[in-house]
Design a protein around this motif. Sequence first.
Motif, PDB file in Angstrom:
ATOM      1  N   ARG A 210     -12.331 -44.754 -17.677  1.00 19.42           N
ATOM      2  CA  ARG A 210     -12.720 -44.300 -16.501  1.00 19.42           C
ATOM      3  C   ARG A 210     -14.120 -44.326 -16.101  1.00 19.42           C
ATOM      4  O   ARG A 210     -14.644 -44.233 -15.212  1.00 19.42           O
ATOM      5  CB  ARG A 210     -11.704 -43.356 -15.967  1.00 19.42           C
ATOM      6  CG  ARG A 210     -10.176 -43.665 -15.887  1.00 19.42           C
ATOM      7  CD  ARG A 210      -9.250 -42.719 -15.482  1.00 19.42           C
ATOM      8  NE  ARG A 210      -9.499 -41.537 -16.196  1.00 19.42           N
ATOM      9  CZ  ARG A 210      -8.796 -41.164 -17.286  1.00 19.42           C
ATOM     10  NH1 ARG A 210      -7.956 -42.344 -17.823  1.00 19.42           N
ATOM     11  NH2 ARG A 210      -8.975 -40.299 -18.093  1.00 19.42           N
ATOM     12  N   THR A 211     -14.651 -43.175 -17.345  1.00 19.83           N
ATOM     13  CA  THR A 211     -16.021 -42.649 -16.955  1.00 19.83           C
ATOM     14  C   THR A 211     -16.926 -43.834 -17.287  1.00 19.83           C
ATOM     15  O   THR A 211     -16.993 -44.564 -18.382  1.00 19.83           O
ATOM     16  CB  THR A 211     -16.290 -41.585 -17.892  1.00 19.83           C
ATOM     17  OG1 THR A 211     -15.373 -40.586 -17.814  1.00 19.83           O
ATOM     18  CG2 THR A 211     -17.709 -40.949 -17.770  1.00 19.83           C
TER      19      THR A 211
ATOM     20  N   TYR B  24     -17.445 -40.662 -12.500  1.00 19.80           N
ATOM     21  CA  TYR B  24     -16.596 -39.807 -13.502  1.00 19.80           C
ATOM     22  C   TYR B  24     -15.414 -39.438 -12.482  1.00 19.80           C
ATOM     23  O   TYR B  24     -15.477 -39.034 -11.180  1.00 19.80           O
ATOM     24  CB  TYR B  24     -17.734 -38.288 -13.605  1.00 19.80           C
ATOM     25  CG  TYR B  24     -16.923 -37.069 -14.083  1.00 19.80           C
ATOM     26  CD1 TYR B  24     -16.723 -37.106 -15.380  1.00 19.80           C
ATOM     27  CD2 TYR B  24     -16.321 -36.187 -13.142  1.00 19.80           C
ATOM     28  CE1 TYR B  24     -16.125 -36.092 -16.012  1.00 19.80           C
ATOM     29  CE2 TYR B  24     -15.886 -35.101 -13.702  1.00 19.80           C
ATOM     30  CZ  TYR B  24     -15.643 -35.094 -14.870  1.00 19.80           C
ATOM     31  OH  TYR B  24     -14.964 -33.922 -15.359  1.00 19.80           O
ATOM     32  N   VAL B  25     -14.425 -39.115 -13.196  1.00 13.99           N
ATOM     33  CA  VAL B  25     -13.190 -38.917 -12.501  1.00 13.99           C
ATOM     34  C   VAL B  25     -12.702 -37.561 -13.043  1.00 13.99           C
ATOM     35  O   VAL B  25     -12.570 -37.321 -14.518  1.00 13.99           O
ATOM     36  CB  VAL B  25     -12.108 -39.891 -12.805  1.00 13.99           C
ATOM     37  CG1 VAL B  25     -10.866 -39.409 -12.090  1.00 13.99           C
ATOM     38  CG2 VAL B  25     -12.571 -41.429 -12.186  1.00 13.99           C
ATOM     39  N   LYS B  26     -12.310 -36.538 -12.288  1.00 12.42           N
ATOM     40  CA  LYS B  26     -12.262 -35.258 -12.787  1.00 12.42           C
ATOM     41  C   LYS B  26     -10.712 -35.223 -13.433  1.00 12.42           C
ATOM     42  O   LYS B  26      -9.865 -36.050 -12.928  1.00 12.42           O
ATOM     43  CB  LYS B  26     -12.022 -34.399 -11.653  1.00 12.42           C
ATOM     44  CG  LYS B  26     -11.583 -32.801 -12.014  1.00 12.42           C
ATOM     45  CD  LYS B  26     -11.586 -32.020 -10.873  1.00 12.42           C
ATOM     46  CE  LYS B  26     -11.586 -30.412 -11.245  1.00 12.42           C
ATOM     47  NZ  LYS B  26     -11.602 -29.631 -10.213  1.00 12.42           N
ATOM     48  N   PRO B  27     -10.834 -34.720 -14.823  1.00 12.06           N
ATOM     49  CA  PRO B  27      -9.263 -34.912 -15.560  1.00 12.06           C
ATOM     50  C   PRO B  27      -8.511 -33.797 -14.948  1.00 12.06           C
ATOM     51  O   PRO B  27      -8.616 -32.679 -14.559  1.00 12.06           O
ATOM     52  CB  PRO B  27      -9.691 -34.492 -16.856  1.00 12.06           C
ATOM     53  CG  PRO B  27     -11.032 -33.669 -16.792  1.00 12.06           C
ATOM     54  CD  PRO B  27     -11.682 -34.240 -15.671  1.00 12.06           C
ATOM     55  N   THR B  28      -7.197 -34.207 -15.027  1.00  9.74           N
ATOM     56  CA  THR B  28      -6.249 -33.211 -14.261  1.00  9.74           C
ATOM     57  C   THR B  28      -5.120 -32.731 -15.355  1.00  9.74           C
ATOM     58  O   THR B  28      -4.451 -32.045 -14.844  1.00  9.74           O
ATOM     59  CB  THR B  28      -5.247 -33.923 -13.324  1.00  9.74           C
ATOM     60  OG1 THR B  28      -4.894 -35.223 -13.889  1.00  9.74           O
ATOM     61  CG2 THR B  28      -6.468 -34.650 -11.980  1.00  9.74           C
ATOM     62  N   ASP B  29      -5.240 -33.076 -16.399  1.00  9.31           N
ATOM     63  CA  ASP B  29      -4.369 -32.416 -17.452  1.00  9.31           C
ATOM     64  C   ASP B  29      -5.201 -32.409 -18.908  1.00  9.31           C
ATOM     65  O   ASP B  29      -6.352 -32.780 -19.093  1.00  9.31           O
ATOM     66  CB  ASP B  29      -3.127 -33.313 -17.664  1.00  9.31           C
ATOM     67  CG  ASP B  29      -3.203 -34.638 -18.199  1.00  9.31           C
ATOM     68  OD1 ASP B  29      -4.153 -34.917 -18.866  1.00  9.31           O
ATOM     69  OD2 ASP B  29      -2.624 -35.486 -17.558  1.00  9.31           O
ATOM     70  N   ASP B  30      -4.524 -31.701 -19.697  1.00  7.56           N
ATOM     71  CA  ASP B  30      -5.350 -31.429 -21.112  1.00  7.56           C
ATOM     72  C   ASP B  30      -5.643 -32.688 -21.845  1.00  7.56           C
ATOM     73  O   ASP B  30      -6.756 -32.714 -22.327  1.00  7.56           O
ATOM     74  CB  ASP B  30      -4.383 -30.389 -21.955  1.00  7.56           C
ATOM     75  CG  ASP B  30      -4.492 -29.101 -21.589  1.00  7.56           C
ATOM     76  OD1 ASP B  30      -5.400 -28.724 -20.729  1.00  7.56           O
ATOM     77  OD2 ASP B  30      -3.877 -28.248 -22.116  1.00  7.56           O
ATOM     78  N   TYR B  31      -4.808 -33.657 -21.840  1.00  8.10           N
ATOM     79  CA  TYR B  31      -4.752 -34.926 -22.620  1.00  8.10           C
ATOM     80  C   TYR B  31      -6.215 -35.537 -21.942  1.00  8.10           C
ATOM     81  O   TYR B  31      -7.034 -35.914 -22.552  1.00  8.10           O
ATOM     82  CB  TYR B  31      -3.744 -35.971 -22.356  1.00  8.10           C
ATOM     83  CG  TYR B  31      -3.849 -37.205 -23.205  1.00  8.10           C
ATOM     84  CD1 TYR B  31      -3.666 -37.204 -24.524  1.00  8.10           C
ATOM     85  CD2 TYR B  31      -4.345 -38.210 -22.474  1.00  8.10           C
ATOM     86  CE1 TYR B  31      -3.642 -38.143 -25.180  1.00  8.10           C
ATOM     87  CE2 TYR B  31      -4.584 -39.559 -23.393  1.00  8.10           C
ATOM     88  CZ  TYR B  31      -4.201 -39.605 -24.706  1.00  8.10           C
ATOM     89  OH  TYR B  31      -4.316 -40.707 -25.418  1.00  8.10           O
TER      90      TYR B  31
END
Length: 233
Positions: A82-83, A63-70
Amino acid sequence: KKGKSLNPGTKTTLREAFSDSINPVFGKIGIHYLGSELISEYADRFLFNHAIPFDFFVAPSRYVKPTDDYAVAEVASGLNKRTLISPLHAGLITASIANGGTMMAPWLIKTVRNDAGDVLYEAAPSVLAGPISKKTAGKMMALMEGTVVEGTCKKAFQPLHRKRELRYVDLGAKTGTINGAMDPYHYEWLTAYALPADGDGGLCITVMTAHGERIGVRAKDIARLIIDRHYCS
């Protein structure tokens, strides 16, 4: 995860969105109600990026933490590559929902006996995590029930609803599809539970299939056959 689209201005329920895989609904929920921090917290609760103890090595789900709304919308709707999750881990998550929110450690070998019948080894149940409450698990089961009653598994699971042996067995599932990042294969998956009313003899199944130019046997049909064989043969 591929599913139905939603026309602008159309209203739907959460159960309908879940059972029919209406991805834009979950993208909006991710952006407007959950956010990166809460989604990431639950990814950790469900043991993404953690080693899962098993009888042989299983790569940790990524799991990669999302950094923006998209990116939040992508993660919330399952539309990112990515997940990553193993079938074993998907089965454990489903089992934790059917088990009232408690995730148990998996094992492959139940017992080992010698020629005299003496037990040399016996697996002991142990708790891995408690990612959600019993109340939340019940709500998740209601959503997963929708998938087999009126959603993406309705047609495939209809024969099971007519089985006398399954009259008092609760069924729930979630399906999804995705194309490989660098290959021509079309991947299809299903994770499901079958839970008798007395709580004894429950079954959790995760199936992943890869298809080429033609769609072969569907994951949902394989799951139906396993459930049928387990309870009705």
